[in-house]
Design a protein around this motif. Sequence first.
Motif, short mmCIF file in Angstrom:
data_model
loop_
_atom_site.label_atom_id
_atom_site.label_comp_id
_atom_site.label_asym_id
_atom_site.label_seq_id
_atom_site.Cartn_x
_atom_site.Cartn_y
_atom_site.Cartn_z
N ASP A 18 0.82 -1.21 0.00
CA ASP A 18 0.00 0.00 0.00
C ASP A 18 0.86 1.26 0.00
O ASP A 18 0.56 2.24 -0.70
CB ASP A 18 -0.93 -0.01 1.21
CG ASP A 18 -1.90 -1.18 1.17
OD1 ASP A 18 -2.17 -1.66 0.06
OD2 ASP A 18 -2.36 -1.61 2.23
N ARG A 19 1.91 1.26 0.79
CA ARG A 19 2.78 2.44 0.83
C ARG A 19 3.48 2.67 -0.50
O ARG A 19 3.63 3.82 -0.95
CB ARG A 19 3.81 2.27 1.95
CG ARG A 19 3.20 2.32 3.36
CD ARG A 19 4.27 2.44 4.41
NE ARG A 19 5.08 1.24 4.47
CZ ARG A 19 4.82 0.21 5.27
NH1 ARG A 19 3.75 0.23 6.05
NH2 ARG A 19 5.62 -0.84 5.29
N LEU A 20 3.91 1.60 -1.15
CA LEU A 20 4.53 1.76 -2.47
C LEU A 20 3.53 2.25 -3.50
O LEU A 20 3.85 3.09 -4.35
CB LEU A 20 5.13 0.43 -2.92
CG LEU A 20 6.38 -0.03 -2.18
CD1 LEU A 20 6.77 -1.43 -2.61
CD2 LEU A 20 7.54 0.93 -2.43
N ALA A 21 2.30 1.73 -3.43
CA ALA A 21 1.27 2.19 -4.37
C ALA A 21 0.95 3.66 -4.17
O ALA A 21 0.71 4.41 -5.13
CB ALA A 21 0.01 1.34 -4.20
N THR A 22 0.95 4.11 -2.93
CA THR A 22 0.67 5.52 -2.66
C THR A 22 1.73 6.42 -3.29
O THR A 22 1.44 7.51 -3.80
CB THR A 22 0.60 5.76 -1.15
OG1 THR A 22 -0.40 4.87 -0.60
CG2 THR A 22 0.22 7.19 -0.83
N ARG B 229 -0.03 11.55 -8.96
CA ARG B 229 0.01 12.24 -10.25
C ARG B 229 1.41 12.64 -10.66
O ARG B 229 1.79 12.54 -11.83
CB ARG B 229 -0.89 13.47 -10.18
CG ARG B 229 -2.37 13.15 -9.99
CD ARG B 229 -3.21 14.40 -9.94
NE ARG B 229 -4.63 14.08 -9.79
CZ ARG B 229 -5.59 15.01 -9.70
NH1 ARG B 229 -5.26 16.31 -9.77
NH2 ARG B 229 -6.84 14.64 -9.56
N LYS B 230 2.19 13.12 -9.70
CA LYS B 230 3.54 13.55 -10.05
C LYS B 230 4.39 12.39 -10.56
O LYS B 230 5.13 12.53 -11.54
CB LYS B 230 4.19 14.19 -8.83
CG LYS B 230 3.55 15.50 -8.41
CD LYS B 230 4.30 16.11 -7.24
CE LYS B 230 3.65 17.45 -6.81
NZ LYS B 230 4.36 18.05 -5.67
N ALA B 231 4.28 11.22 -9.89
CA ALA B 231 5.07 10.07 -10.33
C ALA B 231 4.65 9.60 -11.72
O ALA B 231 5.48 9.25 -12.56
CB ALA B 231 4.92 8.94 -9.31
N ILE B 232 3.31 9.61 -11.98
CA ILE B 232 2.85 9.18 -13.31
C ILE B 232 3.31 10.14 -14.39
O ILE B 232 3.75 9.74 -15.48
CB ILE B 232 1.31 9.06 -13.29
CG1 ILE B 232 0.88 7.95 -12.35
CG2 ILE B 232 0.78 8.82 -14.69
CD1 ILE B 232 -0.62 7.85 -12.15
N ALA B 233 3.27 11.46 -14.09
CA ALA B 233 3.74 12.45 -15.07
C ALA B 233 5.23 12.31 -15.31
O ALA B 233 5.71 12.42 -16.45
CB ALA B 233 3.40 13.85 -14.57
N ASN C 149 7.08 11.46 -18.95
CA ASN C 149 8.15 12.27 -19.54
C ASN C 149 9.37 11.42 -19.87
O ASN C 149 10.01 11.59 -20.90
CB ASN C 149 8.52 13.41 -18.60
CG ASN C 149 7.39 14.40 -18.43
OD1 ASN C 149 6.55 14.57 -19.33
ND2 ASN C 149 7.34 15.08 -17.28
N LEU C 150 9.69 10.48 -18.98
CA LEU C 150 10.85 9.62 -19.24
C LEU C 150 10.60 8.74 -20.47
O LEU C 150 11.51 8.51 -21.28
CB LEU C 150 11.11 8.74 -18.02
CG LEU C 150 11.67 9.45 -16.78
CD1 LEU C 150 11.79 8.47 -15.61
CD2 LEU C 150 13.05 10.05 -17.08
N GLU C 151 9.38 8.25 -20.62
CA GLU C 151 9.09 7.43 -21.80
C GLU C 151 9.17 8.25 -23.08
O GLU C 151 9.66 7.77 -24.10
CB GLU C 151 7.69 6.82 -21.64
CG GLU C 151 7.61 5.76 -20.54
CD GLU C 151 6.22 5.21 -20.41
OE1 GLU C 151 5.33 5.70 -21.15
OE2 GLU C 151 6.01 4.29 -19.59
N ASP C 152 8.70 9.52 -23.03
CA ASP C 152 8.81 10.38 -24.22
C ASP C 152 10.26 10.63 -24.59
O ASP C 152 10.64 10.58 -25.78
CB ASP C 152 8.10 11.71 -23.96
CG ASP C 152 6.58 11.51 -23.81
OD1 ASP C 152 6.09 10.46 -24.25
OD2 ASP C 152 5.93 12.41 -23.23
N ASP C 153 11.09 10.90 -23.58
CA ASP C 153 12.52 11.11 -23.86
C ASP C 153 13.15 9.87 -24.46
O ASP C 153 14.00 9.95 -25.36
CB ASP C 153 13.23 11.51 -22.57
CG ASP C 153 12.74 12.86 -22.05
OD1 ASP C 153 12.14 13.62 -22.84
OD2 ASP C 153 12.95 13.14 -20.84
#
Length: 624
Positions: A591-595, A600-604, A608-612
């Motif tokens: 649960d702590r890792l999922a949080t 949102r910041k981690a997904i964004a 960005n890393l995938e785009d690069d």
Amino acid sequence: MEDDGNTVAVVVGLIDKATNSTKPDLDPRLLKSIKSVVRHSDSELRFAVENLMSLMKRDHSQVRFLTLTIIHELFMRSKLFRTLVVENLDQLLTLSVGFRRNQPLPAPPAIASKLRTKAIEYLEKWNTTFGIHYRQLRLGYDYLKNTLRYQFPNLQANAARIQQERRERELRTKEILLKKYELLKSNISSIKDEVNSIVDEISECLDILISSKEENVPLDPVDEEDFEDFRNVELRTIRENTLKEADKVQENSENKVVFDALRELYKLLVTKHLVAVQESISVLIRVELSDNRLRDSMLKEFIDIRNHLKSIKKKCEEAGCVLSTRENDEEEDIWEEGASESFNTSKQATPDKPDKQNDSAGCSNSKPTNAKATNVKLKANPDMDPLKSKLMVEAPVMKWGSFLDNWGSNRGYMANQRGLEVEAHWGRVDHDAVIPANKIAELNVQATVYEEEHKEIQQCRAPLKKGGLCERRDLKVCPFHGPIVARDDEGTPLNQENQEPDMKNFSREELLNQAVKNVRERDKEVVKKREYDKKELKRAKLAKIRGHNEAVLRDAAIASTSVSSAVGNSDLGREKDSLAKMLKKKATAKDRLATRLLNRKAIARQANLEDDHLKYREAFPNQW
């Protein structure tokens, strides 16, 4: 009426306090108090039943579990309590087992499962003990077992099965003992004959050894005057032990055959006959017979045989013929006739280098102890060249190392034969490349380990108040008496006169400047101390105010809660376990890792890393 009201309040308070707990089991002292209170009158017991059934309706499995435990304890002891509970058995099973779909057991799930298991176990026990008197118990047990197919622990069947297995095991043991007894009764004469024969053989060997000893010259008797010299108990004991050792028969080439035969007989006596007699005694003690007269007579005979064998064993041990392991004797029997060869690597000379030993003396695998021993050995060799002998005496003794392999060598070595990998390098490879001797000498550097010089640490030796001198060992400064200086046996510094400054060597102006400097330093220390005292006083006032505020808040919190006694005894800084806290889902590592990963910041950031990465993959082929 007032007494009844007080008693009812006591019963309700005890039950509430016992069930309002996060511990897995009931407090035995509270349970004992509840039993003693409800024992006085029927009215108290009726109020207890009503309170327990109301607590079973609480939406918490922990409260229901503890309440069910109290119901079971009172159910097994009171007929009136059983009658009152059986009237509401349907409701009790619904709240404890949870077999109705519209009324499942409340959270937490782990305790709910434990509550269902205990309820089924208690119902089976109630039906086994009181089912014949209460029809509701029989019907409830049959409904849960045959209709709803609940798995009961079958305590009575398991107990009967364990009892049956124990009876069968006892019967098998009795049969085995009877068979051993019959076999022993038929073989008792042969056992006696074997024991008597081995005892006679051992006695003959001991007689032979004793007779051979008497043929020797006896020791001179010791007079009483000689014993007077050994007034010390320890010395007398040592002398007595020595005399006893002298009395023992010593093995030699003449009586070696007798000793070997005695060892074999002693081994047979200890490992076979003594063990068999002991097992026979054990069988005779455990067997059960209708007529015990024959068994008692056999038991007495075997006990006499065992005592006789132990006395024979003791005689063998006193004579010095104790059984020993034969491994070392067998190893000593392996001999090879002929001269032994010496494999001293330091004296082996190769045909290519006949003078290798002399060139590297003192540098072999066997490390010399000191230079003097080596020098004496070299001086004792007259065949050595006088100049070389002189040089060998002056040469230092060094530890062996790889740098000594090319000691004094002036030739080069092939590059590809010294472990250097040059074939994998780009460019031209010269297979005949040679490493010169000066480079080899630079590579063969002697590596030594730094060894700190042992230096004795001086004692402080300052005089102590309780007498004696300080025995602390410090390098420079003792934490209790200051710098460590040389002192005499009384603790007085030896160079005290030199430490005191000579006032005659200072001028008047220097003395005045030093006095002014000392006064200013003292004033600075006084000012610093005054400021420090002010800060400490202010800090103490703040701590007092803070403690007063905490006390006021604590009193207010205690007055505003219904469980004031429990909160008053606990620490405010520690989070207290409660029934409400048990309902909360514990946060796991997942649960702590999922949080952290799914915000949102981690997904964004991941997007960005995938785009690069995609941009890099598209641009990479165009870099050539």
